[in-house]
Scaffold this motif. Structure first.
Motif, mmCIF file in Angstrom:
data_model
loop_
_atom_site.group_PDB
_atom_site.id
_atom_site.type_symbol
_atom_site.label_atom_id
_atom_site.label_comp_id
_atom_site.label_asym_id
_atom_site.label_seq_id
_atom_site.Cartn_x
_atom_site.Cartn_y
_atom_site.Cartn_z
ATOM 1 N N LEU A 30 0.811 -1.206 0.000
ATOM 2 C CA LEU A 30 0.000 0.000 0.000
ATOM 3 C C LEU A 30 0.851 1.265 0.000
ATOM 4 O O LEU A 30 0.365 2.341 -0.383
ATOM 5 N N PRO A 113 -0.356 4.436 5.161
ATOM 6 C CA PRO A 113 -1.375 3.466 4.726
ATOM 7 C C PRO A 113 -1.132 2.062 5.257
ATOM 8 O O PRO A 113 -2.089 1.305 5.458
ATOM 9 N N THR A 116 -2.419 2.141 8.738
ATOM 10 C CA THR A 116 -3.879 2.296 8.662
ATOM 11 C C THR A 116 -4.544 0.960 8.383
ATOM 12 O O THR A 116 -5.564 0.612 8.996
ATOM 13 N N LEU A 159 -8.905 -1.763 1.781
ATOM 14 C CA LEU A 159 -9.615 -0.574 1.327
ATOM 15 C C LEU A 159 -9.237 0.630 2.181
ATOM 16 O O LEU A 159 -9.007 1.731 1.660
ATOM 17 N N ALA A 160 -9.153 0.436 3.490
ATOM 18 C CA ALA A 160 -8.770 1.544 4.382
ATOM 19 C C ALA A 160 -7.362 2.031 4.061
ATOM 20 O O ALA A 160 -7.105 3.243 3.981
ATOM 21 N N LEU A 162 -5.791 1.663 1.207
ATOM 22 C CA LEU A 162 -5.768 2.246 -0.134
ATOM 23 C C LEU A 162 -6.309 3.672 -0.131
ATOM 24 O O LEU A 162 -5.774 4.556 -0.817
ATOM 25 N N LEU A 163 -7.358 3.913 0.648
ATOM 26 C CA LEU A 163 -7.899 5.271 0.754
ATOM 27 C C LEU A 163 -6.864 6.229 1.327
ATOM 28 O O LEU A 163 -6.756 7.388 0.904
ATOM 29 N N ALA A 164 -6.105 5.742 2.323
ATOM 30 C CA ALA A 164 -5.042 6.586 2.885
ATOM 31 C C ALA A 164 -3.924 6.804 1.873
ATOM 32 O O ALA A 164 -3.372 7.906 1.763
ATOM 33 N N LEU A 166 -4.064 6.946 -1.334
ATOM 34 C CA LEU A 166 -4.453 7.773 -2.481
ATOM 35 C C LEU A 166 -4.863 9.186 -2.072
ATOM 36 O O LEU A 166 -5.529 9.880 -2.847
ATOM 37 N N THR A 167 -4.494 9.592 -0.878
ATOM 38 C CA THR A 167 -4.797 10.942 -0.413
ATOM 39 C C THR A 167 -3.756 11.918 -0.950
ATOM 40 O O THR A 167 -2.559 11.774 -0.679
#
Length: 262
Positions: A30, A113, A116, A159-160, A162-164, A166-167
């Motif tokens: 990640l 990430p 996270t 998913l958590a 990945l969201l971090a 892609l910030t």
């Protein structure tokens, strides 16, 4: 007469085996998007875009670096010394260049990430277990749990993370000479270690996880002043997970904290 198995006892469903979690090495992937973006930007940008990065850089590679080489305490500085200390140590290897601060920020950003995803894995796993093993779920929860948990134990933490990853703000902070990503990575590490401390099967190493959590949150506060709020959340989280584990030491500590707040 031998006791019948759990499946044969009325009203009692068999306990599900522990779900298979995503390998920890998968979480490390990640951080790759941030590393790729950062390495593409570093040759074109020195990370010094305003007075704050210059202040960090001048202090870390000047007064603090000289103090470390002479085995002296850190000189006074406007902001907490955690990030400049890492930059000063990196400069011993990379030299007195802004790249020392950028590499420090970039590696910390890549770890955000990862931590996270690990935190989400701990929190989500216990939440899912409570739902599937609750009396309301009944036998359906145990039958569906084997299939549902395999998917969600992999999907939700990834998913958590990945969201971090892609910030955009994390990408930006990862290439400048600032303390933001270092403090965030340390705070996230502390919260993951605290969640890990609260696991039922972590008892042999519970003290290790608690010490890691305390050290990480303390370093976050020493890195970025606004993370002092993390100390309050950490204290509340520690009392909550310790109370669930019926820890006598936590009970005494909770009484002490309550008395101080009153």
């Amino acid at each position: 007469m031998p006791e019948p198995p759990a499946a044969a006892r009325p009203g009692l469903a068999p306990r599900r085996p522990p779900p298979v979690r995503a390998p920890a090495v998968l979480y490390l992937l990640l951080g790759l998007p941030i590393l790729f973006v950062g390495l593409a930007v570093l040759p074109r940008f020195d990370g010094l875009y305003g007075q704050d990065p210059y202040a960090y850089y001048d202090y870390a590679t000047g007064l603090l670096r000289q103090a470390l080489l002479q085995f002296q305490p850190p000189p006074p500085f406007t902001w907490p010394p955690g990030y400049p200390l890492l930059v000063a140590l990196a400069s011993l290897w990379l030299g007195t260049t802004p790249l020392a601060g950028q590499i420090t920020s970039l590696l910390a950003a890549a770890l955000v990430p990862v931590f996270t995803a690990l935190l989400a894995s701990e929190v989500w796993s216990r939440s899912l277990d409570r739902v599937l093993e609750s009396p309301e779920a009944g036998s359906w929860g145990h039958r569906a749990g084997d299939h549902l948990s395999r998917f969600t134990f992999h999907a939700v933490p990834l998913l958590a993370g990945l969201l971090a990853a892609l910030t955009g703000q994390l990408w930006q902070s990862g290439v400048v000479v600032m303390a933001d990503t270092t403090g965030l990575a340390a705070a996230t590490l502390g919260m993951w270690a605290l969640a890990r401390y609260g696991r039922d099967d972590a008892e042999p190493f519970s003290l290790t996880w608690l010490l890691l959590a305390s050290a990480a949150v303390a370093f976050a506060i020493l890195t970025f002043v606004f993370h002092r709020l993390e100390g309050v959340k950490f204290e509340e989280g520690f009392l909550r997970v310790s109370a669930q584990a019926d820890d006598p030491a936590a009970t005494v500590y909770a009484g002490k904290v309550h008395g101080e707040r009153v």
